[in-house]
Design a protein around this motif. Structure first.
Motif, PDB file in Angstrom:
ATOM      1  N   CYS A  84      22.214  66.900  59.037  1.00  0.00           N
ATOM      2  CA  CYS A  84      22.665  66.370  57.754  1.00  0.00           C
ATOM      3  C   CYS A  84      21.491  66.152  56.801  1.00  0.00           C
ATOM      4  O   CYS A  84      21.573  66.477  55.613  1.00  0.00           O
ATOM      5  CB  CYS A  84      23.426  65.058  57.974  1.00  0.00           C
ATOM      6  SG  CYS A  84      24.204  64.401  56.473  1.00  0.00           S
ATOM      7  N   CYS A  88      21.126  68.359  53.259  1.00  0.00           N
ATOM      8  CA  CYS A  88      21.257  67.580  52.030  1.00  0.00           C
ATOM      9  C   CYS A  88      19.928  67.423  51.294  1.00  0.00           C
ATOM     10  O   CYS A  88      19.920  67.063  50.108  1.00  0.00           O
ATOM     11  CB  CYS A  88      21.821  66.195  52.337  1.00  0.00           C
ATOM     12  SG  CYS A  88      23.497  66.176  53.010  1.00  0.00           S
ATOM     13  N   THR A  94      18.651  57.430  54.542  1.00  0.00           N
ATOM     14  CA  THR A  94      19.936  57.526  53.858  1.00  0.00           C
ATOM     15  C   THR A  94      20.982  58.153  54.768  1.00  0.00           C
ATOM     16  O   THR A  94      22.142  57.716  54.809  1.00  0.00           O
ATOM     17  CB  THR A  94      19.785  58.364  52.570  1.00  0.00           C
ATOM     18  OG1 THR A  94      18.746  57.807  51.770  1.00  0.00           O
ATOM     19  CG2 THR A  94      21.074  58.375  51.769  1.00  0.00           C
ATOM     20  N   THR A  95      20.586  59.168  55.522  1.00  0.00           N
ATOM     21  CA  THR A  95      21.511  59.808  56.452  1.00  0.00           C
ATOM     22  C   THR A  95      21.948  58.834  57.542  1.00  0.00           C
ATOM     23  O   THR A  95      23.120  58.798  57.931  1.00  0.00           O
ATOM     24  CB  THR A  95      20.854  61.036  57.110  1.00  0.00           C
ATOM     25  OG1 THR A  95      20.269  61.860  56.112  1.00  0.00           O
ATOM     26  CG2 THR A  95      21.877  61.840  57.892  1.00  0.00           C
ATOM     27  N   GLU A  98      24.733  56.586  56.542  1.00  0.00           N
ATOM     28  CA  GLU A  98      26.034  57.270  56.664  1.00  0.00           C
ATOM     29  C   GLU A  98      26.517  57.290  58.105  1.00  0.00           C
ATOM     30  O   GLU A  98      27.664  56.956  58.405  1.00  0.00           O
ATOM     31  CB  GLU A  98      25.891  58.717  56.184  1.00  0.00           C
ATOM     32  CG  GLU A  98      26.168  58.947  54.735  1.00  0.00           C
ATOM     33  CD  GLU A  98      26.412  60.424  54.498  1.00  0.00           C
ATOM     34  OE1 GLU A  98      27.513  60.908  54.800  1.00  0.00           O
ATOM     35  OE2 GLU A  98      25.475  61.095  54.018  1.00  0.00           O
ATOM     36  N   ASN A 155      27.769  64.658  48.494  1.00  0.00           N
ATOM     37  CA  ASN A 155      26.795  63.563  48.443  1.00  0.00           C
ATOM     38  C   ASN A 155      26.788  62.665  49.681  1.00  0.00           C
ATOM     39  O   ASN A 155      25.775  62.052  49.997  1.00  0.00           O
ATOM     40  CB  ASN A 155      26.990  62.721  47.178  1.00  0.00           C
ATOM     41  CG  ASN A 155      28.390  62.154  47.056  1.00  0.00           C
ATOM     42  OD1 ASN A 155      29.368  62.776  47.456  1.00  0.00           O
ATOM     43  ND2 ASN A 155      28.493  60.960  46.496  1.00  0.00           N
ATOM     44  N   ALA A 156      27.924  62.588  50.398  1.00  0.00           N
ATOM     45  CA  ALA A 156      27.977  61.787  51.632  1.00  0.00           C
ATOM     46  C   ALA A 156      28.914  62.495  52.604  1.00  0.00           C
ATOM     47  O   ALA A 156      30.020  62.033  52.873  1.00  0.00           O
ATOM     48  CB  ALA A 156      28.449  60.372  51.337  1.00  0.00           C
ATOM     49  N   LEU A 159      30.206  60.309  55.822  1.00  0.00           N
ATOM     50  CA  LEU A 159      30.983  59.109  55.525  1.00  0.00           C
ATOM     51  C   LEU A 159      32.293  59.442  54.814  1.00  0.00           C
ATOM     52  O   LEU A 159      33.358  58.909  55.152  1.00  0.00           O
ATOM     53  CB  LEU A 159      30.144  58.154  54.670  1.00  0.00           C
ATOM     54  CG  LEU A 159      30.756  56.792  54.370  1.00  0.00           C
ATOM     55  CD1 LEU A 159      31.126  56.055  55.644  1.00  0.00           C
ATOM     56  CD2 LEU A 159      29.791  55.951  53.534  1.00  0.00           C
ATOM     57  N   ASN A 282      20.087  57.693  47.712  1.00  0.00           N
ATOM     58  CA  ASN A 282      20.578  59.069  47.748  1.00  0.00           C
ATOM     59  C   ASN A 282      20.204  59.836  46.478  1.00  0.00           C
ATOM     60  O   ASN A 282      20.945  60.696  46.009  1.00  0.00           O
ATOM     61  CB  ASN A 282      22.099  59.095  47.956  1.00  0.00           C
ATOM     62  CG  ASN A 282      22.588  60.388  48.579  1.00  0.00           C
ATOM     63  OD1 ASN A 282      21.842  61.101  49.242  1.00  0.00           O
ATOM     64  ND2 ASN A 282      23.849  60.708  48.350  1.00  0.00           N
ATOM     65  N   ILE A 286      25.420  58.971  44.050  1.00  0.00           N
ATOM     66  CA  ILE A 286      26.436  58.099  44.623  1.00  0.00           C
ATOM     67  C   ILE A 286      27.455  57.811  43.534  1.00  0.00           C
ATOM     68  O   ILE A 286      27.086  57.414  42.425  1.00  0.00           O
ATOM     69  CB  ILE A 286      25.832  56.774  45.136  1.00  0.00           C
ATOM     70  CG1 ILE A 286      24.762  57.036  46.203  1.00  0.00           C
ATOM     71  CG2 ILE A 286      26.919  55.862  45.689  1.00  0.00           C
ATOM     72  CD1 ILE A 286      24.011  55.793  46.644  1.00  0.00           C
ATOM     73  N   ARG A 335      21.630  51.452  52.280  1.00  0.00           N
ATOM     74  CA  ARG A 335      21.864  52.741  51.625  1.00  0.00           C
ATOM     75  C   ARG A 335      20.959  52.943  50.415  1.00  0.00           C
ATOM     76  O   ARG A 335      20.815  54.058  49.916  1.00  0.00           O
ATOM     77  CB  ARG A 335      23.328  52.871  51.223  1.00  0.00           C
ATOM     78  CG  ARG A 335      23.720  52.176  49.939  1.00  0.00           C
ATOM     79  CD  ARG A 335      25.170  52.435  49.583  1.00  0.00           C
ATOM     80  NE  ARG A 335      25.485  53.825  49.527  1.00  0.00           N
ATOM     81  CZ  ARG A 335      26.718  54.319  49.601  1.00  0.00           C
ATOM     82  NH1 ARG A 335      27.729  53.499  49.746  1.00  0.00           N
ATOM     83  NH2 ARG A 335      26.954  55.600  49.520  1.00  0.00           N
TER      84      ARG A 335
END
Length: 498
Positions: A84, A88, A94-95, A98, A155-156, A159, A282, A286, A335
């Motif tokens: 991921c 990304c 940040t990953t 999630e 973007n996510a 999640l 991110n 977001i 996050r």
């Protein structure tokens, strides 16, 4: 990687593929099939059978399948986080945020399913059409919608996959996932684990390709009973129009231009730090990230000075030694990232060029560039814009999906609320003030699906019914909203109690 149709790893029927590239360094990662309309139809046909297979499994057994999935997810944790992060171009921290929520969304929705118990209406409470209801038993039950298409944004991907697939499965639906084109690999891996855990191959499928083609074929297919989508307002409107023609439901989480309101009585150091964190997470990609910083003119100079200092300290970059970084950052649950962490690239160079153009447009309208404003490939430097007025596009409907802080001044509470409501969007927002009554007033008067008092707009609790107002969407997601993945049926046993 390949699509998963009918439980089988599948190429597209015409053999076409799409390359998946790490946007941070341009390295090739893998290929995915470019599905054809024939592939989509096969998945829809399978889903009709799969929904019956899945709903025939008792809820207790379905819960055990999800529990097995959670164990498999933990076993493959490092591999999933690494994939991921690379697809990304984001920071590992940040990953990990999630990942840390994904399992609990699945288990949480299964708990909600065990409490979706319907109703038994009081007999004889009104006459009914025949004047005799005292002996009637009326049961209000929930049934699955059928086949749900889950359109997941870039973007996510972990999640937001979970917020769509988990409730659909928990309610007994079949699901066809359309993952993001730029970064679909994580969603494919998670789907494989769900099938390995025991979800029938016809009940959960993933079809890859471009959104404009594959997404459109799925949404227009009459065999699809509902759509859950996160993405742009423009695409969401198109989906709503298509679904309306066959009176089929859709849940849409769309664009936002969230207001971050700073009252003069608040702690400006705290407000500036919160504003910095609210936007850098991110790399600003977001949906509920604060995007308009509406600051009282008596403190705007102090706030802007402190904000610029914090934004200049943000490190931008990418460390491809992902496996080592995973070990280092596994404890991170924030996050918005922590001090010393990089913010990564945007999802593509195309996306970074769009942010670059939006900033240039805002400057052409009179804004002043205080820091940042440079792009290198898919990276965009954190940027603060001062002198933004409420008539500029960025103060209304220009949503910048990147690390950009436009600062807008106001003189009265009424003007702050007017600026906040001057956008067609209404997803989230926040207000910073030491006066809780004032905070409550602002929270009630700003037209959004959610408002945070004394914290940033980047707030999403798994329990809350998350969704937007105005052009930010329709419907809600969250552990308390499982009914949205069901339809109501009334069953009357006439004279049963007589």
């Amino acid at each position: 990687m390949k699509m998963l149709i009918g439980g089988q790893k599948t190429d597209s029927s015409d053999g076409r593929t799409i390359d998946v590239i790490n946007p941070a360094n341009g390295k090739f990662l893998d290929t995915i099939p470019m599905a054809t309309e024939e592939d989509v139809q096969r998945a829809v046909d399978n889903a009709k059978k799969g929904q019956k297979e899945w709903t025939a499994i008792p809820l207790m057994e379905r819960e055990k399948i999800i529990q097995r999935f959670v164990r498999l997810l933990e076993e493959h944790k490092k591999e999933i986080i690494a994939v991921c992060t690379r697809e990304c171009g984001k920071h590992v921290g940040t990953t990990i945020f999630e990942y840390n929520q994904t399992a609990s969304v699945f288990t949480g929705y299964m708990e909600s399913a065990k409490r979706l118990d319907g109703q038994l209406l009081v007999p004889g409470s009104e006459p009914g059409h025949d004047g005799r209801t005292a002996s009637d038993m009326i049961m209000v039950t929930h049934e699955p919608l059928g086949t749900v298409v889950a359109i997941v944004p870039f973007n996510a991907p972990m999640l937001l996959y979970s917020y769509k697939v988990a409730p659909a499965l928990a309610a007994g639906n079949a699901v066809i996932v359309k993952p993001p084109t730029d970064n679909p690999l994580t969603d494919i891996m998670i789907t494989e684990l769900l099938l390995e855990a025991g979800v029938p191959g016809n009940a959960l499928q993933i079809v890859t390709g471009s959104g404009s083609k594959v997404g459109d074929w799925l949404v227009k297919n009459p065999g699809v009973d509902a759509v859950s989508m996160t993405g742009s307002t423009q695409v969401g409107i198109g989906i709503a129009e298509i679904m309306a023609k066959r009176l089929a439901p859709c849940t849409l989480e769309l664009g936002g231009n969230d207001a971050f309101i700073v009252m003069p009585d608040t702690d400006i150091d705290k407000a500036a730090a919160s504003a910095c964190g609210a936007r850098k997470g991110n790399s600003g990609q977001i949906c509920i990230s604060s995007k308009r910083f509406i600051v009282h003119n008596s403190v705007i100079e102090e706030f802007t000075e402190k904000l610029v200092k914090l934004v200049r300290e943000i490190e931008v970059g990418y460390d491809d030694n992902v496996e080592e970084m995973v070990e280092k950052c596994l404890g991170n649950t924030d996050r918005t990232n922590t001090k010393g962490e990089f913010i990564g690239s945007l999802i593509s160079e195309r996306a970074a060029k769009e942010v670059e153009a939006q900033v240039a447009h805002t400057i052409s309208q009179g804004a002043k560039l205080l820091c940042g404003g440079q792009r290198t490939g898919a990276f965009y430097m954190p940027t603060v814009l001062a002198g933004v007025t409420k008539d500029m596009d960025v103060a209304k409907d220009l949503e910048i999906f990147g690390p950009v802080w436009p600062v807008i001044g106001f003189d009265t509470v009424e003007e702050a609320i007017e600026i906040a409501n001057g956008s067609r969007y209404g997803l989230s927002g926040c207000v910073m003030t030491d006066d809780w009554k004032l905070g409550m007033r602002v929270a009630r008067e700003v037209q959004t699906g959610g408002m945070v008092v004394n914290g940033s707009s980047v707030y999403r609790n798994q329990m809350q019914p998350f969704g937007g107002q105005k052009m930010s969407g329709m419907g809600n997601e969250g552990l308390t909203t499982l009914e949205e993945m069901t339809k109501i049926k009334n069953i009357v046993l006439k004279g049963f109690l007589g």
